[in-house]
Scaffold this active site. Structure first.
Site, PDB file in Angstrom:
ATOM      1  N   HIS A 197       0.808  -1.213   0.000  1.00 35.94           N
ATOM      2  CA  HIS A 197       0.000   0.000   0.000  1.00 35.94           C
ATOM      3  C   HIS A 197       0.846   1.271   0.000  1.00 35.94           C
ATOM      4  CE1 HIS A 197      -3.487  -2.409   2.081  1.00 35.94           C
ATOM      5  NE2 HIS A 197      -3.319  -2.744   0.814  1.00 35.94           N
TER       6      HIS A 197
HETATM    7  C1  LIG Z   1       0.119  -7.406  -4.671  1.00 39.61           C
HETATM    8  C2  LIG Z   1      -0.807  -6.321  -4.242  1.00 39.61           C
HETATM    9  C3  LIG Z   1      -1.905  -6.621  -3.447  1.00 39.61           C
HETATM   10  C4  LIG Z   1      -2.782  -5.615  -3.049  1.00 39.61           C
HETATM   11  N1  LIG Z   1      -3.926  -5.961  -2.389  1.00 39.61           N
HETATM   12  C5  LIG Z   1      -4.867  -5.013  -2.183  1.00 39.61           C
HETATM   13  C6  LIG Z   1      -6.148  -5.367  -1.681  1.00 39.61           C
HETATM   14  O1  LIG Z   1      -6.462  -6.539  -1.476  1.00 39.61           O
HETATM   15  N2  LIG Z   1      -7.050  -4.369  -1.456  1.00 39.61           N
HETATM   16  C7  LIG Z   1      -6.741  -3.061  -1.693  1.00 39.61           C
HETATM   17  O2  LIG Z   1      -7.578  -2.209  -1.428  1.00 39.61           O
HETATM   18  N3  LIG Z   1      -5.542  -2.704  -2.170  1.00 39.61           N
HETATM   19  C8  LIG Z   1      -4.619  -3.650  -2.459  1.00 39.61           C
HETATM   20  N4  LIG Z   1      -3.421  -3.299  -3.013  1.00 39.61           N
HETATM   21  C9  LIG Z   1      -3.153  -1.880  -3.256  1.00 39.61           C
HETATM   22  C10 LIG Z   1      -3.935  -1.295  -4.431  1.00 39.61           C
HETATM   23  O3  LIG Z   1      -4.036  -2.239  -5.466  1.00 39.61           O
HETATM   24  C11 LIG Z   1      -3.229  -0.027  -4.889  1.00 39.61           C
HETATM   25  O4  LIG Z   1      -3.220   0.909  -3.832  1.00 39.61           O
HETATM   26  C12 LIG Z   1      -3.898   0.627  -6.098  1.00 39.61           C
HETATM   27  O5  LIG Z   1      -4.031  -0.289  -7.145  1.00 39.61           O
HETATM   28  C13 LIG Z   1      -3.094   1.838  -6.552  1.00 39.61           C
HETATM   29  O6  LIG Z   1      -3.665   2.400  -7.692  1.00 39.61           O
HETATM   30  P1  LIG Z   1      -2.877   3.446  -8.576  1.00 39.61           P
HETATM   31  O7  LIG Z   1      -3.821   3.882  -9.636  1.00 39.61           O
HETATM   32  O8  LIG Z   1      -2.285   4.462  -7.689  1.00 39.61           O
HETATM   33  O9  LIG Z   1      -1.645   2.647  -9.207  1.00 39.61           O
HETATM   34  P2  LIG Z   1      -1.653   1.360 -10.166  1.00 39.61           P
HETATM   35  O10 LIG Z   1      -2.939   0.642 -10.095  1.00 39.61           O
HETATM   36  O11 LIG Z   1      -0.413   0.608  -9.858  1.00 39.61           O
HETATM   37  O12 LIG Z   1      -1.577   1.975 -11.634  1.00 39.61           O
HETATM   38  C14 LIG Z   1      -0.463   2.578 -12.197  1.00 39.61           C
HETATM   39  C15 LIG Z   1      -0.477   2.287 -13.687  1.00 39.61           C
HETATM   40  O13 LIG Z   1       0.436   3.136 -14.356  1.00 39.61           O
HETATM   41  C16 LIG Z   1       1.167   2.390 -15.296  1.00 39.61           C
HETATM   42  N5  LIG Z   1       2.441   3.075 -15.504  1.00 39.61           N
HETATM   43  C17 LIG Z   1       3.410   3.293 -14.603  1.00 39.61           C
HETATM   44  N6  LIG Z   1       4.440   3.944 -15.145  1.00 39.61           N
HETATM   45  C18 LIG Z   1       4.108   4.156 -16.441  1.00 39.61           C
HETATM   46  C19 LIG Z   1       4.774   4.783 -17.531  1.00 39.61           C
HETATM   47  N7  LIG Z   1       5.981   5.316 -17.392  1.00 39.61           N
HETATM   48  N8  LIG Z   1       4.136   4.816 -18.730  1.00 39.61           N
HETATM   49  C20 LIG Z   1       2.907   4.273 -18.892  1.00 39.61           C
HETATM   50  N9  LIG Z   1       2.239   3.669 -17.884  1.00 39.61           N
HETATM   51  C21 LIG Z   1       2.838   3.613 -16.680  1.00 39.61           C
HETATM   52  C22 LIG Z   1       1.297   1.030 -14.654  1.00 39.61           C
HETATM   53  O14 LIG Z   1       1.627   0.034 -15.586  1.00 39.61           O
HETATM   54  C23 LIG Z   1      -0.061   0.858 -14.015  1.00 39.61           C
HETATM   55  O15 LIG Z   1      -0.988   0.285 -14.893  1.00 39.61           O
HETATM   56  C24 LIG Z   1      -2.521  -4.276  -3.416  1.00 39.61           C
HETATM   57  C25 LIG Z   1      -1.421  -3.972  -4.219  1.00 39.61           C
HETATM   58  C26 LIG Z   1      -0.580  -4.976  -4.653  1.00 39.61           C
HETATM   59  C27 LIG Z   1       0.577  -4.618  -5.545  1.00 39.61           C
END
Ligand SMILES: Cc1cc2nc3c(=O)[nH]c(=O)nc-3n(C[C@H](O)[C@H](O)[C@H](O)COP(=O)(O)OP(=O)(O)OC[C@H]3O[C@@H](n4cnc5c(N)ncnc54)[C@H](O)[C@@H]3O)c2cc1C
Ligand SMILES: *[C@@H]1O[C@H](CO)[C@@H](O)[C@H](O)[C@H]1NC(C)=O
Ligand SMILES: *[C@@H]1O[C@H](CO)[C@@H](O)[C@H](O)[C@H]1NC(C)=O
Ligand SMILES: *[C@@H]1O[C@H](CO)[C@@H](O)[C@H](O)[C@H]1NC(C)=O
Ligand SMILES: *[C@@H]1O[C@H](CO)[C@@H](O)[C@H](O)[C@H]1NC(C)=O
Ligand SMILES: *[C@@H]1O[C@H](CO)[C@@H](O)[C@H](O)[C@H]1NC(C)=O
Length: 626
Positions: free
Chosen positions: A561
């Site tokens: 997280h």
């Molecule tokens: C293994 C794991 C288990 C988890 N379990 C839970 C759970 O059970 N419940 C819960 O609530 N939360 C959970 N989380 C946390 C939750 O999934 C994250 O907090 C949330 O997905 C974050 O969302 P985000 O949009 O910030 O980032 P992300 O969903 O990581 O999205 C970022 C996106 O940007 C893309 N990206 C990055 N850099 C670039 C670039 N330079 N060019 C183009 N694209 C790029 C990536 O490929 C990705 O698709 C978990 C996380 C992980 C990793």
């Protein structure tokens, strides 16, 4: 067809290796489960020759937040939207809940590691913790644990108290509800939930008898089993997930598939963004486009805004690569400073805990072999043709379960305020007998530790696991660049336990576990702590605080997280990166909208809060351009 095929396979493979199991599962899904394949609705990547030179909005990252933004911003047919995602489309196997973890270390995982530490992750090779992140459409919502948790009301009230107008609980609740399609019957009447949104919320379909014992043991200790996303958070619950028809409901499935036929939305996969383009106009700095790699280097302009949703690790990284970040660090990396923003990459927070804690149990009565096999779960037992058959023919069975968290609890240690509903520890309960080895493997714990710690967990042993983590860590880490090369992974330093209070709270959570296994319900199972110890900690008495502090520093685990690396805050907070409308301070036409903007971490899993942030952010963009 289906039966003939499974019968044949049965002859060949009585006990399946994981690889064979997954191949068979995948094959049978393709043949028999068009609902999972969902060919008609899958997102199509825009061919590069059809890319426009300019879009109203360019979104970087199609993860939990980016997928929501792409949908909401393209609701307005007159606005063009480009979503750039480095990864590829979702795969069919990650839809199966029990397969959580199969994309680890694959091409759909950024596969990060923290810097070596002498204070945590000591049982891992080179003392580095493994940090998976989704590199795939849907981002980390495709590889995460699917658990649907919103955090505590006070978290958001405290964001607002820091000067962030409109982020108090009362103001954010409508945005949690806006996304939601709550299908669990018991939530139907709740004012905290809603039906009809894009994001389907269900209970995990499959339950083992052990789960009921664990969840209800809380009642003996005075805790309620109730909706922890509702009126009060403190309590026990079965797990609710971002699930549709029992299967993973990523944000790509929830938000992008229904929007992908819109003419004004282009989704470009395998598009790796290197840079955000900023021009200077007098003293103003104005964002006008992005530079990315797809086949070759390309530039696309943004008429209105660039929205950065690359997540808590890569959003600060991309800002720094674009010259927006701490001046000294940018100079050290030979990156021309566009805007000095000292908070970029700082303030990193995460939910750290100790993994692998295992209790051995005796099933309460004589059972047939098949009942016994299903009293707890065991991945190796689940990985068989019977389970596949249940999934294919009946949309049920143990493949619909959560391996690491059948349920959870929000509890208070002695450090928490007894008078208010603000628990300081979360417990995740696993009804899997091989939870320990499994979670050790996921965290890349060295094999000596695994074999020592789990030597009792053999074929004829039933067990379950509890994972405690702290909800509001005081320690702060950071993200920095290793070099100015966009392809290079950043430096990640979470600084777990840097503030010793964090370790104290975690150790104190063991006192609760000790009470929990002494309840009548647990005594019926003769629940007892796995008596084997971590080799490096075995000189401490297993019931001492010293042992558990040592354990936590060795078998350290995050539940992934990381947040707050581009935190939201008013301009007079020098470390605030975005304002309360998520606009980057000091740079025009650029917002950050993802988990990185949380002023501080919330008391629960971070996916639903990130989706809420994106829902609210999308509305703010629409309002600001009205
Ligand atoms: C293994 C794991 C288990 C988890 N379990 C839970 C759970 O059970 N419940 C819960 O609530 N939360 C959970 N989380 C946390 C939750 O999934 C994250 O907090 C949330 O997905 C974050 O969302 P985000 O949009 O910030 O980032 P992300 O969903 O990581 O999205 C970022 C996106 O940007 C893309 N990206 C990055 N850099 C670039 C670039 N330079 N060019 C183009 N694209 C790029 C990536 O490929 C990705 O698709 C978990 C996380 C992980 C990793
Ligand atoms: C929430 O907790 C308060 C204080 O303990 C209690 O009065 C109230 O009934 C609880 N609400 C629900 C819905 O459980
Ligand atoms: C099929 O699923 C139902 C519930 O969805 C369950 O009650 C039943 O036992 C299952 N049957 C088989 C053969 O797995
Ligand atoms: C899980 O099941 C497999 C196959 O039956 C067995 O070999 C293994 O020992 C079991 N593990 C546990 C912890 O029950
Ligand atoms: C684990 O096995 C050892 C012997 O190898 C035994 O002494 C111990 O009691 C066992 N622990 C549990 C909890 O079964
Ligand atoms: C920042 O400004 C707000 C008003 O916008 C004020 O309430 C707060 O005290 C200020 N904080 C600091 C650290 O100066």
């Amino acid at each position: 067809m289906m039966l003939g095929l499974t019968a044949t396979i049965h002859m060949v493979a009585k006990s399946l290796s994981t690889e064979i199991f997954l191949v068979i599962l995948g094959l049978l899904i393709i043949i028999n489960r068009p609902d999972i394949v969902d060919e008609k609705n899958r997102v199509q990547s825009i061919p590069t020759q059809q890319l426009l030179a300019e879009y109203d909005y360019v979104i970087i990252g199609g993860g939990s937040a980016g997928a929501v933004l792409a949908n909401r911003l393209s609701e307005d047919k007159d606005r063009t939207v480009l979503l750039l995602e480095a990864g590829d489309n979702e795969e069919i196997l990650s839809d199966v809940p029990n397969n959580m973890g199969i994309l680890y270390h694959s091409s759909s995982d950024w596969d990060f590691k923290t810097e070596p530490s002498s204070n945590y992750c000591l049982s891992m090779n080179n003392h580095q913790c493994y940090w998976p992140r989704g590199k795939i459409l849907g981002g980390s919502s495709v590889i995460n644990g699917m658990l649907y948790i919103r955090g505590n009301k006070r978290d958001y009230d405290s964001w607002a108290a820091l000067g962030n107008v409109g982020w108090d609980y009362k103001s954010v609740l409508p945005y949690f509800k806006k996304s939601e399609d709550a299908r669990a019957e018991e939530l139907a009447e709740s004012p905290y939930h809603q039906k009809g949104g894009y994001l389907t919320i269900e209970r995990f379909r499959y339950k083992s008898p052990i789960d009921d014992y664990i969840i209800h043991s809380g009642e003996e200790l005075g805790y309620k089993v109730h909706d922890v996303n509702g009126e009060n958070q403190t309590g026990f619950t079965y797990a609710y997930g971002t699930l549709r028809d029992g299967l993973r409901c990523s944000t790509a499935k929830a938000f992008l598939r229904p929007a992908s036929k819109r003419k004004n939305l282009h989704v470009s996969l395998q598009s790796f963004v290197e840079n955000i383009l900023v021009k200077k106009d007098g003293t103003s700095k104005i964002v006008y486009g992005v530079q990315f790699l797809k086949g070759r280097r390309r530039v696309i302009k943004a008429k209105r805004e660039v929205i950065l949703s690359a997540g808590a690790i890569q959003s600060p990284k991309l800002l720094m690569l674009s010259g927006i970040g701490p001046k000294d660090h940018l100079e050290e990396m030979n990156i021309p400073v566009v805007h000095h923003a000292p908070g970029v990459g700082q303030n990193l927070q995460d939910h750290v805990g100790m993994a692998g804690i295992t209790y051995i149990v005796d099933p309460p009565r004589k059972m047939t072999r098949s009942e016994w096999n299903r009293f707890t779960r065991n991945l190796s037992r689940i990985g068989n043709l019977e389970s596949i058959q249940e999934l294919i023919q009946n949309s049920s069975g143990p493949l619909y379960s959560h391996v690491l968290s059948a349920g959870m609890a929000f509890i208070k240690t002695k450090y928490a305020d007894k008078m208010i509903d603000y628990p300081d520890v979360q417990l995740h309960f696993s009804g899997a007998s091989d939870y320990g080895p499994l979670v050790a493997n996921m965290n890349m714990v060295n094999s000596k530790t695994v074999t020592t710690l789990y030597k009792n967990i053999t074929q004829n042993v039933q067990a379950f696991g509890i994972f405690p983590c702290i909800l509001r860590p005081r320690s702060r880490g950071f993200i920095k660049l290793k070099s100015s090369d966009p392809k290079e992974a950043p430096i990640i330093v979470p600084n777990y336990f840097k503030d010793s209070h964090d370790l104290q709270v975690l150790v104190e959570s063991m006192r609760f576990l000790q009470k929990m296994v002494r309840t009548d319900l647990m005594r019926k199972l003769n629940a007892r702590l796995n008596s084997n110890t971590i080799p490096e900690c075995s000189h401490f008495d297993i019931s001492s605080d010293e042992y558990w502090a040592c354990y936590a520093r060795h078998f350290t685990s995050t539940i992934f997280h990381p947040v707050s690396t581009c935190k939201m805050g008013p301009i007079n907070d020098s470390h605030a990166v975005v304002d309360d409308r998520l606009r980057v301070h000091g740079v025009a036409n650029l917002r950050v909208i993802d988990a990185s903007i949380m002023p501080h971490i919330i008391s629960g899993n971070t996916n639903a809060p990130t989706i809420m942030i994106a829902e609210k952010g999308a509305d703010m963009i629409k309002e600001d351009w009205l």
